[in-house]
Scaffold this motif. Structure first.
Motif, PDB file in Angstrom:
ATOM      1  N   ILE A 170      14.713  -8.939  -7.007  1.00 25.60           N
ATOM      2  CA  ILE A 170      14.510  -7.390  -7.211  1.00 25.60           C
ATOM      3  C   ILE A 170      13.517  -7.100  -5.397  1.00 25.60           C
ATOM      4  CG2 ILE A 170      13.131  -5.863  -8.410  1.00 25.60           C
ATOM      5  CD1 ILE A 170      13.487  -7.133 -10.748  1.00 25.60           C
ATOM      6  N   PRO A 171      13.155  -7.177  -5.080  1.00 22.93           N
ATOM      7  CA  PRO A 171      12.717  -6.516  -3.905  1.00 22.93           C
ATOM      8  C   PRO A 171      13.705  -6.270  -2.604  1.00 22.93           C
ATOM      9  CG  PRO A 171      11.412  -9.011  -4.273  1.00 22.93           C
ATOM     10  CD  PRO A 171      12.467  -8.705  -5.173  1.00 22.93           C
ATOM     11  N   ALA A 172      15.080  -7.417  -2.518  1.00 25.09           N
ATOM     12  CA  ALA A 172      15.758  -7.469  -1.689  1.00 25.09           C
ATOM     13  C   ALA A 172      15.915  -5.982  -1.587  1.00 25.09           C
ATOM     14  CB  ALA A 172      16.594  -7.715  -2.111  1.00 25.09           C
ATOM     15  N   ILE A 173      16.064  -4.914  -2.650  1.00 22.35           N
ATOM     16  CA  ILE A 173      16.985  -3.254  -3.078  1.00 22.35           C
ATOM     17  C   ILE A 173      15.897  -2.750  -2.312  1.00 22.35           C
ATOM     18  CG2 ILE A 173      17.143  -2.193  -4.775  1.00 22.35           C
ATOM     19  CD1 ILE A 173      17.919  -4.127  -6.844  1.00 22.35           C
ATOM     20  N   PHE A 174      14.801  -2.997  -2.681  1.00 27.34           N
ATOM     21  CA  PHE A 174      13.894  -2.427  -2.051  1.00 27.34           C
ATOM     22  C   PHE A 174      13.522  -2.251  -0.581  1.00 27.34           C
ATOM     23  CE2 PHE A 174      12.542  -2.469  -6.821  1.00 27.34           C
ATOM     24  CZ  PHE A 174      12.638  -1.157  -7.167  1.00 27.34           C
ATOM     25  N   ILE A 175      13.446  -3.481  -0.377  1.00 24.90           N
ATOM     26  CA  ILE A 175      13.277  -3.744   1.516  1.00 24.90           C
ATOM     27  C   ILE A 175      14.669  -2.772   1.909  1.00 24.90           C
ATOM     28  CG2 ILE A 175      13.484  -5.396   2.928  1.00 24.90           C
ATOM     29  CD1 ILE A 175      11.492  -6.980   0.869  1.00 24.90           C
ATOM     30  N   LEU A 176      15.560  -3.467   1.560  1.00 28.20           N
ATOM     31  CA  LEU A 176      16.930  -2.687   2.334  1.00 28.20           C
ATOM     32  C   LEU A 176      17.136  -1.268   1.821  1.00 28.20           C
ATOM     33  CD1 LEU A 176      19.168  -4.832   0.358  1.00 28.20           C
ATOM     34  CD2 LEU A 176      18.467  -4.577   3.626  1.00 28.20           C
ATOM     35  N   LEU A 177      16.357  -0.377   1.009  1.00 25.65           N
ATOM     36  CA  LEU A 177      16.231   0.730   1.146  1.00 25.65           C
ATOM     37  C   LEU A 177      15.516   1.714   1.523  1.00 25.65           C
ATOM     38  CD1 LEU A 177      17.476   1.183  -2.711  1.00 25.65           C
ATOM     39  CD2 LEU A 177      18.892   2.349  -0.694  1.00 25.65           C
ATOM     40  N   TRP A 178      14.391   1.192   1.934  1.00 25.58           N
ATOM     41  CA  TRP A 178      13.237   1.759   1.964  1.00 25.58           C
ATOM     42  C   TRP A 178      12.074   1.265   3.889  1.00 25.58           C
ATOM     43  CZ3 TRP A 178      11.528   2.283  -3.559  1.00 25.58           C
ATOM     44  CH2 TRP A 178      12.656   3.027  -3.670  1.00 25.58           C
ATOM     45  N   ILE A 179      13.045  -0.308   3.736  1.00 28.38           N
ATOM     46  CA  ILE A 179      11.408  -0.933   4.685  1.00 28.38           C
ATOM     47  C   ILE A 179      11.327   0.069   6.005  1.00 28.38           C
ATOM     48  CG2 ILE A 179      12.512  -3.057   5.360  1.00 28.38           C
ATOM     49  CD1 ILE A 179       9.661  -2.388   5.282  1.00 28.38           C
ATOM     50  N   MET A 180      12.471   0.641   6.321  1.00 31.28           N
ATOM     51  CA  MET A 180      12.677   1.133   8.317  1.00 31.28           C
ATOM     52  C   MET A 180      12.489   2.789   8.157  1.00 31.28           C
ATOM     53  SD  MET A 180      14.228  -1.103   9.434  1.00 31.28           S
ATOM     54  CE  MET A 180      13.896  -0.568  11.429  1.00 31.28           C
ATOM     55  N   PRO A 181      12.415   3.290   6.831  1.00 33.17           N
ATOM     56  CA  PRO A 181      11.783   4.540   7.503  1.00 33.17           C
ATOM     57  C   PRO A 181       9.210   4.400   6.564  1.00 33.17           C
ATOM     58  CG  PRO A 181      13.498   4.589   5.427  1.00 33.17           C
ATOM     59  CD  PRO A 181      13.387   3.205   5.869  1.00 33.17           C
ATOM     60  N   ILE A 182       9.298   3.376   5.949  1.00 31.27           N
ATOM     61  CA  ILE A 182       7.893   3.283   5.837  1.00 31.27           C
ATOM     62  C   ILE A 182       7.685   2.860   7.110  1.00 31.27           C
ATOM     63  CG2 ILE A 182       6.584   1.572   5.246  1.00 31.27           C
ATOM     64  CD1 ILE A 182       8.077   1.605   2.467  1.00 31.27           C
ATOM     65  N   ILE A 183       8.710   1.783   7.953  1.00 29.90           N
ATOM     66  CA  ILE A 183       7.826   1.076   9.416  1.00 29.90           C
ATOM     67  C   ILE A 183       7.892   2.607   9.921  1.00 29.90           C
ATOM     68  CG2 ILE A 183       8.792  -0.849  11.350  1.00 29.90           C
ATOM     69  CD1 ILE A 183       9.393  -2.778   9.503  1.00 29.90           C
ATOM     70  N   SER A 184       9.157   3.256  10.412  1.00 32.34           N
ATOM     71  CA  SER A 184       8.656   4.356  11.232  1.00 32.34           C
ATOM     72  C   SER A 184       7.240   4.795  10.643  1.00 32.34           C
ATOM     73  CB  SER A 184      10.104   4.912  10.640  1.00 32.34           C
ATOM     74  OG  SER A 184      11.736   4.082  11.555  1.00 32.34           O
ATOM     75  N   TYR A 185       7.140   5.263   9.450  1.00 31.22           N
ATOM     76  CA  TYR A 185       5.469   5.892   9.648  1.00 31.22           C
ATOM     77  C   TYR A 185       4.663   4.906   9.309  1.00 31.22           C
ATOM     78  CZ  TYR A 185       2.069   7.819   6.283  1.00 31.22           C
ATOM     79  OH  TYR A 185       1.015   8.403   5.805  1.00 31.22           O
ATOM     80  N   MET A 186       4.870   4.268   9.375  1.00 33.46           N
ATOM     81  CA  MET A 186       3.820   2.842   9.587  1.00 33.46           C
ATOM     82  C   MET A 186       3.146   3.144  11.115  1.00 33.46           C
ATOM     83  SD  MET A 186       4.209  -0.028   7.826  1.00 33.46           S
ATOM     84  CE  MET A 186       2.868  -1.147   8.414  1.00 33.46           C
TER      85      MET A 186
END
Length: 157
Positions: A56-72
């Motif tokens: 399950i976490p793969a779905i969320f990581i693949l979709l949202w990790i790059m925008p989250i990292i950019s925001y961070m």
């Protein structure tokens, strides 16, 4: 970590607890299959709940990790954490970068410390690999890793 597992087990049904435990980044299915067996699950059920939860976490990581990292990276308090995550992923990306999906599959399928769904998904995202292909590859690798962990765990339970 044991306190967290105990809290989850006391709050949810055993099935939901095992799903949640398998979603945790340091545990994933490498820890949740043996935990499920120790909890008294039938082996196939421990395997299936762990596979589902850890994928399950793969779905969320693949979709949202790059925008989250950019925001961070825009926030002083989070910049260091974003840099750490990227650095850790880039350090492990060697064969994935070279062999792409085969490398990603092997990275997830061979259950060693620092490998698995979370890190594989992060690396796939950083490399800009196709999200759907990455998810399928990660899920297949996770199935194999689960079989390996189950096989080793069966000697103890």
């Amino acid at each position: 970590m044991q306190n967290l597992i105990d809290l989850i087990r006391s709050t949810f049904s055993n099935e939901i607890a095992l799903l949640i435990i398998s979603m945790l980044p340091l545990i994933e299915l490498k820890g949740s299959i043996p935990i499920g067996l120790a909890m008294g699950f039938k082996p196939i059920n421990a395997y299936l709940y762990s596979i589902i939860g850890s994928t399950i976490p793969a779905i969320f990581i693949l979709l949202w990790i790059m925008p989250i990292i950019s925001y961070m990276k825009t926030k002083d308090s989070l910049k260091k954490l974003a840099g750490w995550a990227e650095k850790k992923a880039k350090k492990k990306q060697g064969n994935i970068k070279k062999y792409e999906y085969l490398g990603l599959f092997l990275f997830v399928a061979i259950p060693l410390p620092g490998t698995g769904v979370w890190m594989g998904s992060l690396i796939a995202s950083i490399l800009g690999l196709n999200k759907k292909k990455s998810l399928l590859t990660i899920a297949l690798g996770n199935l194999i890793a689960g079989l390996i962990i189950y096989t080793f765990s069966s000697f103890f339970f």
